[in-house]
Design a protein around this motif. Structure first.
Motif, PDB file in Angstrom:
ATOM      1  N   ILE A 130       0.878  -1.170   0.000  1.00  0.00           N
ATOM      2  CA  ILE A 130       0.000   0.000   0.000  1.00  0.00           C
ATOM      3  C   ILE A 130       0.910   1.213   0.000  1.00  0.00           C
ATOM      4  O   ILE A 130       1.811   1.320   0.830  1.00  0.00           O
ATOM      5  CB  ILE A 130      -0.905   0.057   1.252  1.00  0.00           C
ATOM      6  CG1 ILE A 130      -1.798  -1.167   1.338  1.00  0.00           C
ATOM      7  CG2 ILE A 130      -1.749   1.323   1.244  1.00  0.00           C
ATOM      8  CD1 ILE A 130      -2.658  -1.212   2.596  1.00  0.00           C
ATOM      9  N   THR A 131       0.677   2.110  -0.946  1.00  0.00           N
ATOM     10  CA  THR A 131       1.488   3.312  -1.002  1.00  0.00           C
ATOM     11  C   THR A 131       0.617   4.514  -1.336  1.00  0.00           C
ATOM     12  O   THR A 131      -0.400   4.384  -2.012  1.00  0.00           O
ATOM     13  CB  THR A 131       2.631   3.168  -2.036  1.00  0.00           C
ATOM     14  OG1 THR A 131       3.540   4.252  -1.888  1.00  0.00           O
ATOM     15  CG2 THR A 131       2.117   3.141  -3.458  1.00  0.00           C
ATOM     16  N   TYR A 132       1.036   5.655  -0.845  1.00  0.00           N
ATOM     17  CA  TYR A 132       0.379   6.900  -1.224  1.00  0.00           C
ATOM     18  C   TYR A 132       0.883   7.234  -2.617  1.00  0.00           C
ATOM     19  O   TYR A 132       2.076   7.376  -2.824  1.00  0.00           O
ATOM     20  CB  TYR A 132       0.749   8.025  -0.254  1.00  0.00           C
ATOM     21  CG  TYR A 132       0.362   7.736   1.172  1.00  0.00           C
ATOM     22  CD1 TYR A 132      -0.960   7.856   1.592  1.00  0.00           C
ATOM     23  CD2 TYR A 132       1.305   7.348   2.106  1.00  0.00           C
ATOM     24  CE1 TYR A 132      -1.320   7.592   2.894  1.00  0.00           C
ATOM     25  CE2 TYR A 132       0.952   7.072   3.411  1.00  0.00           C
ATOM     26  CZ  TYR A 132      -0.365   7.201   3.805  1.00  0.00           C
ATOM     27  OH  TYR A 132      -0.725   6.934   5.098  1.00  0.00           O
ATOM     28  N   LEU A 133      -0.006   7.347  -3.556  1.00  0.00           N
ATOM     29  CA  LEU A 133       0.420   7.634  -4.917  1.00  0.00           C
ATOM     30  C   LEU A 133       0.401   9.118  -5.217  1.00  0.00           C
ATOM     31  O   LEU A 133       1.317   9.650  -5.840  1.00  0.00           O
ATOM     32  CB  LEU A 133      -0.467   6.887  -5.924  1.00  0.00           C
ATOM     33  CG  LEU A 133      -0.058   7.044  -7.385  1.00  0.00           C
ATOM     34  CD1 LEU A 133       1.330   6.467  -7.631  1.00  0.00           C
ATOM     35  CD2 LEU A 133      -1.073   6.381  -8.306  1.00  0.00           C
ATOM     36  N   TYR A 134      -0.624   9.787  -4.725  1.00  0.00           N
ATOM     37  CA  TYR A 134      -0.843  11.163  -5.172  1.00  0.00           C
ATOM     38  C   TYR A 134      -1.811  11.825  -4.211  1.00  0.00           C
ATOM     39  O   TYR A 134      -2.668  11.175  -3.621  1.00  0.00           O
ATOM     40  CB  TYR A 134      -1.425  11.100  -6.589  1.00  0.00           C
ATOM     41  CG  TYR A 134      -2.013  12.364  -7.134  1.00  0.00           C
ATOM     42  CD1 TYR A 134      -1.206  13.424  -7.521  1.00  0.00           C
ATOM     43  CD2 TYR A 134      -3.390  12.497  -7.293  1.00  0.00           C
ATOM     44  CE1 TYR A 134      -1.756  14.583  -8.052  1.00  0.00           C
ATOM     45  CE2 TYR A 134      -3.946  13.644  -7.832  1.00  0.00           C
ATOM     46  CZ  TYR A 134      -3.117  14.683  -8.202  1.00  0.00           C
ATOM     47  OH  TYR A 134      -3.658  15.823  -8.727  1.00  0.00           O
ATOM     48  N   SER A 135      -1.662  13.115  -4.056  1.00  0.00           N
ATOM     49  CA  SER A 135      -2.666  13.867  -3.306  1.00  0.00           C
ATOM     50  C   SER A 135      -2.917  15.194  -4.006  1.00  0.00           C
ATOM     51  O   SER A 135      -2.032  15.755  -4.637  1.00  0.00           O
ATOM     52  CB  SER A 135      -2.237  14.096  -1.856  1.00  0.00           C
ATOM     53  OG  SER A 135      -1.080  14.877  -1.788  1.00  0.00           O
ATOM     54  N   CYS A 136      -4.136  15.617  -3.918  1.00  0.00           N
ATOM     55  CA  CYS A 136      -4.499  16.934  -4.412  1.00  0.00           C
ATOM     56  C   CYS A 136      -5.067  17.691  -3.222  1.00  0.00           C
ATOM     57  O   CYS A 136      -5.014  17.199  -2.098  1.00  0.00           O
ATOM     58  CB  CYS A 136      -5.496  16.836  -5.572  1.00  0.00           C
ATOM     59  SG  CYS A 136      -7.017  15.978  -5.171  1.00  0.00           S
ATOM     60  N   LYS A 137      -5.610  18.851  -3.426  1.00  0.00           N
ATOM     61  CA  LYS A 137      -5.996  19.667  -2.285  1.00  0.00           C
ATOM     62  C   LYS A 137      -7.089  19.043  -1.427  1.00  0.00           C
ATOM     63  O   LYS A 137      -7.186  19.333  -0.254  1.00  0.00           O
ATOM     64  CB  LYS A 137      -6.397  21.065  -2.731  1.00  0.00           C
ATOM     65  CG  LYS A 137      -7.561  21.113  -3.693  1.00  0.00           C
ATOM     66  CD  LYS A 137      -7.841  22.535  -4.133  1.00  0.00           C
ATOM     67  CE  LYS A 137      -8.942  22.558  -5.170  1.00  0.00           C
ATOM     68  NZ  LYS A 137      -9.225  23.876  -5.646  1.00  0.00           N
ATOM     69  N   ASN A 138      -7.902  18.152  -2.000  1.00  0.00           N
ATOM     70  CA  ASN A 138      -9.019  17.586  -1.251  1.00  0.00           C
ATOM     71  C   ASN A 138      -8.943  16.085  -1.013  1.00  0.00           C
ATOM     72  O   ASN A 138      -9.646  15.575  -0.156  1.00  0.00           O
ATOM     73  CB  ASN A 138     -10.346  17.886  -1.976  1.00  0.00           C
ATOM     74  CG  ASN A 138     -10.621  19.361  -2.064  1.00  0.00           C
ATOM     75  OD1 ASN A 138     -10.333  20.110  -1.143  1.00  0.00           O
ATOM     76  ND2 ASN A 138     -11.158  19.790  -3.194  1.00  0.00           N
ATOM     77  N   ARG A 139      -8.111  15.356  -1.765  1.00  0.00           N
ATOM     78  CA  ARG A 139      -8.135  13.900  -1.684  1.00  0.00           C
ATOM     79  C   ARG A 139      -6.731  13.314  -1.691  1.00  0.00           C
ATOM     80  O   ARG A 139      -5.805  13.899  -2.252  1.00  0.00           O
ATOM     81  CB  ARG A 139      -8.936  13.310  -2.840  1.00  0.00           C
ATOM     82  CG  ARG A 139     -10.391  13.809  -2.856  1.00  0.00           C
ATOM     83  CD  ARG A 139     -11.291  13.014  -3.724  1.00  0.00           C
ATOM     84  NE  ARG A 139     -11.615  11.697  -3.245  1.00  0.00           N
ATOM     85  CZ  ARG A 139     -12.493  11.411  -2.275  1.00  0.00           C
ATOM     86  NH1 ARG A 139     -13.104  12.370  -1.637  1.00  0.00           N
ATOM     87  NH2 ARG A 139     -12.745  10.163  -1.944  1.00  0.00           N
ATOM     88  N   ILE A 140      -6.640  12.133  -1.121  1.00  0.00           N
ATOM     89  CA  ILE A 140      -5.406  11.349  -1.135  1.00  0.00           C
ATOM     90  C   ILE A 140      -5.704  10.064  -1.894  1.00  0.00           C
ATOM     91  O   ILE A 140      -6.709   9.402  -1.631  1.00  0.00           O
ATOM     92  CB  ILE A 140      -4.931  11.035   0.289  1.00  0.00           C
ATOM     93  CG1 ILE A 140      -4.547  12.328   0.988  1.00  0.00           C
ATOM     94  CG2 ILE A 140      -3.766  10.049   0.271  1.00  0.00           C
ATOM     95  CD1 ILE A 140      -4.155  12.154   2.428  1.00  0.00           C
ATOM     96  N   PHE A 141      -4.830   9.705  -2.833  1.00  0.00           N
ATOM     97  CA  PHE A 141      -4.997   8.501  -3.634  1.00  0.00           C
ATOM     98  C   PHE A 141      -4.010   7.449  -3.148  1.00  0.00           C
ATOM     99  O   PHE A 141      -2.814   7.710  -3.032  1.00  0.00           O
ATOM    100  CB  PHE A 141      -4.764   8.810  -5.114  1.00  0.00           C
ATOM    101  CG  PHE A 141      -5.846   9.663  -5.700  1.00  0.00           C
ATOM    102  CD1 PHE A 141      -6.896   9.089  -6.395  1.00  0.00           C
ATOM    103  CD2 PHE A 141      -5.833  11.048  -5.534  1.00  0.00           C
ATOM    104  CE1 PHE A 141      -7.907   9.872  -6.929  1.00  0.00           C
ATOM    105  CE2 PHE A 141      -6.838  11.836  -6.058  1.00  0.00           C
ATOM    106  CZ  PHE A 141      -7.887  11.245  -6.756  1.00  0.00           C
TER     107      PHE A 141
END
Length: 190
Positions: free
Chosen positions: A53-64
């Motif tokens: 499980i890894t954090y791939l990407y985040s934007c101002k409102n969400r974490i992918f």
């Protein structure tokens, strides 16, 4: 069952059960403090099963978050047409080789940040049929036969069977987890 575990099962059951190489899901940034420790715990508990499980990407409102099986992903990235395409996009020459997946995922993350959206090659990372990914790129997402987990341009019947398989994985795993069976036990049984 915790909220994060429910999200993990709902969105990544096919990967957790070994039927798919990767799933990507997101959650609101506001719940990150509540999920952070649990994500770290699952990273450790799932590693012996060949699941990351890894954090791939985040934007101002969400974490992918990307849930994936490295061995399966590497096999897909080694497919000659896939590797050639990724290299043409600037991915590392070592794409598909053992121990290079973190660098390849960093490059994918960089492409997401630069484009501000998911690049089309993400389908290779998620285990979509290469022919469908290439057709999606060529046809700019238009003229597909059906849509489910991805837009299908090739074998529609096979894709529909796979979509049902993924839905069954999710529904069965969710039902068992709701009955009190721990997630790790469900993965061990698979």
């Amino acid at each position: 069952m915790s909220h994060f575990e429910a999200e993990l099962i709902h969105h990544a059951a096919p990967t957790l059960l070994g039927r798919k190489q990767a799933n990507l899901f997101s959650f609101p940034f506001s719940v990150m403090p509540a999920y952070q420790k649990e994500i770290a715990l699952y990273q450790k508990q799932l590693a012996p099963f060949g699941i990351c499980i890894t954090y791939l990407y985040s934007c101002k409102n969400r974490i992918f978050v990307l849930v994936y099986r490295p061995a399966a992903m590497l096999r897909r990235l080694r497919v000659p047409s896939v590797k050639k395409h990724l290299l043409s996009l600037g991915y590392p020459e070592t794409t598909g080789q053992k121990n290079t997946l973190p660098a390849v995922l960093r490059y994918l993350r960089k492409r997401i940040l630069v484009q501000g959206d998911f690049p089309h090659e993400i389908g290779f990372f998620l285990g979509y049929p290469p022919a469908d990914v290439f057709a999606f790129i060529q046809k700019k997402g238009m003229d597909y036969k059906c849509v489910g987990y991805w837009k299908v341009y090739g074998d529609e019947e096979k894709a529909l069977r796979i979509f049902r398989l993924y839905e069954n994985c999710r529904d069965n795993m969710m039902q068992l987890a709701e009955s009190g069976i721990p997630l790790i036990s469900l993965i061990q049984a698979a």
